[in-house]
Design an enzyme around this catalytic site. Structure first.
Site, PDB file in Angstrom:
ATOM      1  N   LEU A  21       0.808  -1.172  -0.044  1.00 44.05           N
ATOM      2  CA  LEU A  21      -0.052  -0.100   0.073  1.00 44.05           C
ATOM      3  C   LEU A  21       1.017   1.314  -0.031  1.00 44.05           C
ATOM      4  O   LEU A  21       0.438   2.512   0.021  1.00 44.05           O
ATOM      5  CB  LEU A  21      -0.946   0.069   1.259  1.00 44.05           C
ATOM      6  CG  LEU A  21      -2.042  -1.234   1.340  1.00 44.05           C
ATOM      7  CD1 LEU A  21      -2.545  -1.223   2.579  1.00 44.05           C
ATOM      8  CD2 LEU A  21      -3.054  -0.957   0.016  1.00 44.05           C
ATOM      9  N   LYS A  71      14.779  -6.597   4.142  1.00 45.80           N
ATOM     10  CA  LYS A  71      15.242  -5.405   4.936  1.00 45.80           C
ATOM     11  C   LYS A  71      16.668  -6.109   5.649  1.00 45.80           C
ATOM     12  O   LYS A  71      17.335  -4.794   5.963  1.00 45.80           O
ATOM     13  CB  LYS A  71      14.239  -5.419   6.105  1.00 45.80           C
ATOM     14  CG  LYS A  71      13.012  -4.740   5.594  1.00 45.80           C
ATOM     15  CD  LYS A  71      12.161  -4.452   6.909  1.00 45.80           C
ATOM     16  CE  LYS A  71      10.667  -3.930   6.308  1.00 45.80           C
ATOM     17  NZ  LYS A  71       9.900  -3.787   7.475  1.00 45.80           N
ATOM     18  N   ASP A 107      10.752   2.101  10.631  1.00 46.60           N
ATOM     19  CA  ASP A 107       9.812   0.849  11.273  1.00 46.60           C
ATOM     20  C   ASP A 107       9.812   1.272  12.981  1.00 46.60           C
ATOM     21  O   ASP A 107       8.746   1.170  13.675  1.00 46.60           O
ATOM     22  CB  ASP A 107      10.194  -0.373  11.076  1.00 46.60           C
ATOM     23  CG  ASP A 107       9.966  -0.738   9.581  1.00 46.60           C
ATOM     24  OD1 ASP A 107       8.912  -0.380   8.922  1.00 46.60           O
ATOM     25  OD2 ASP A 107      10.544  -1.609   8.917  1.00 46.60           O
ATOM     26  N   ALA A 136      11.416  -8.162  12.993  1.00 47.56           N
ATOM     27  CA  ALA A 136      10.021  -7.163  13.526  1.00 47.56           C
ATOM     28  C   ALA A 136      10.302  -7.005  14.952  1.00 47.56           C
ATOM     29  O   ALA A 136      10.257  -5.844  15.524  1.00 47.56           O
ATOM     30  CB  ALA A 136       8.709  -7.699  13.157  1.00 47.56           C
ATOM     31  N   MET A 225       1.455  -6.101  15.175  1.00 50.29           N
ATOM     32  CA  MET A 225       2.046  -5.565  13.900  1.00 50.29           C
ATOM     33  C   MET A 225       1.606  -5.939  12.627  1.00 50.29           C
ATOM     34  O   MET A 225       1.614  -5.612  11.648  1.00 50.29           O
ATOM     35  CB  MET A 225       3.686  -6.011  14.024  1.00 50.29           C
ATOM     36  CG  MET A 225       4.231  -5.100  14.941  1.00 50.29           C
ATOM     37  SD  MET A 225       5.961  -5.063  14.449  1.00 50.29           S
ATOM     38  CE  MET A 225       6.700  -3.840  15.897  1.00 50.29           C
ATOM     39  N   GLY A 248      -1.331  -3.127  12.731  1.00 53.53           N
ATOM     40  CA  GLY A 248      -0.265  -2.481  12.463  1.00 53.53           C
ATOM     41  C   GLY A 248      -0.370  -1.220  11.376  1.00 53.53           C
ATOM     42  O   GLY A 248       0.635  -0.678  10.925  1.00 53.53           O
TER      43      GLY A 248
END
Ligand code: ATR
Length: 284
Positions: A21, A71, A107, A136, A225, A248
């Site tokens: 998104l 990541k 984040d 995360a 999350m 999240g």
């Protein structure tokens, strides 16, 4: 939005990327402010990441996001890593600074912002349960420890991983008490109610799945999350028991706002990214 010869390019790299998104919310903010950028999604497989990064550099893109599964693996491919992203071991935002790619992690601060805005949670002196011990969870622990929590328990399916995880952070945050556990803790109502905040960093709930044994006491405050159209079973169980729990989306919007600021030097209109996300979710 008009693309001209001087439009600058921003991007997001992930695999898959079709569900992202970020293009929607980033382009909406760029358009509202009339900034000369366009934000484009790229599906990049793990094997192609090094050549994709080199290509983005040759093309002179202004910056980009990286998402799952890149990541961690993007870190050695960059020219410089911001200290907190280095400690987390993951980058989600890269800025092109005169031909040098600098990696950041938005984040972690995005998570903190979302906790404050959506749960009115103040980290100073708090006792927190983090569920999960992956990337995360590292961002969550770094954000909360740097913001002054008193203690954290990391509960993970594989308890050994939670133990190693705590060991890795102990030296960096000597004032935070750290404990590890397996997921049986989730079945202990009395233990759960001793925490000021529960954070789910695992993917449990993404496909509607639930933790096997979870006994939420009333008055729990929790952040999941995971996000999706419907509340996850984790969020729903806490709400049913009378507690407060959010998913999240707020973190997704807040990390995007911070990345936008890094790339363009200006903040996006307050609340716009969250609004765009919620509209997209409701229309889905
Ligand atoms: P991320 O970077 O998204 O955090 P990760 O590093 O692969 O992803 O970590 C995934 C986390 O979710 C881990 O804590 C994992 O637990 P294990 O270490 O025991 O594998 C947790 N996880 C994933 N699926 C799970 C499940 N079905 N039940 C419980 N925990 C799960």
């Amino acid at each position: 939005m008009t693309v001209t010869g001087s439009t600058k390019v921003l991007a997001i790299l992930g695999h898959p990327i079709g569900h992202s998104l970020s293009p929607l919310m980033q382009n909406a903010a760029l358009e509202v402010l009339g900034l000369p950028f366009v934000f484009i999604p790229f599906a990049v497989s793990p094997d192609d990441l090094p050549t994709a990064i080199a290509g983005l550099k040759s093309l002179g893109v202004a910056g980009f996001n990286v998402t799952v599964p890149h990541k961690k693996s993007v870190v050695p491919l960059l020219d410089e890593i911001d200290p907190s992203a280095r400690m987390i071991g993951a980058v989600n935002t890269v800025k092109n600074d005169n031909g040098r790619f600098i990696g950041y992690n938005t984040d972690a601060p995005g998570f903190l912002q979302s906790l404050r805005e959506e749960l009115s949670f103040q980290p100073q002196g708090a006792s927190v349960l983090i569920i999960g011990a992956g990337g995360a969870a590292r961002a969550a622990l770094h954000a909360l420890a740097a913001a002054g929590i008193k203690s954290v328990t990391v509960a993970n399916r594989a308890e050994m991983r939670a133990r190693v995880f705590c060991g890795n952070f102990k030296d960096s945050f000597p004032n935070v008490d750290m404990e590890s556990s397996d997921l049986s803790l989730l079945a202990n109502e009395a233990s759960l109610s001793s925490f000021d905040l529960l954070v789910n960093t695992t993917s449990v709930g993404l496909d509607g799945s639930a933790f096997t044994h979870f006994a939420p006491a009333s008055s729990l405050v929790a952040y999941d999350m995971v996000y999706g159209v419907k509340p996850t079973p984790f969020v729903q169980a806490i709400r049913n028991a009378g507690g407060s729990a959010v998913n999240g989306y707020g973190m997704l919007a807040a990390q995007g706002e911070k990345a936008f600021h890094i790339w363009t030097g200006v903040a996006p209109p307050a609340g716009l990214m969250k609004k765009i996300l919620m509209e997209a979710v409701c229309a889905a």
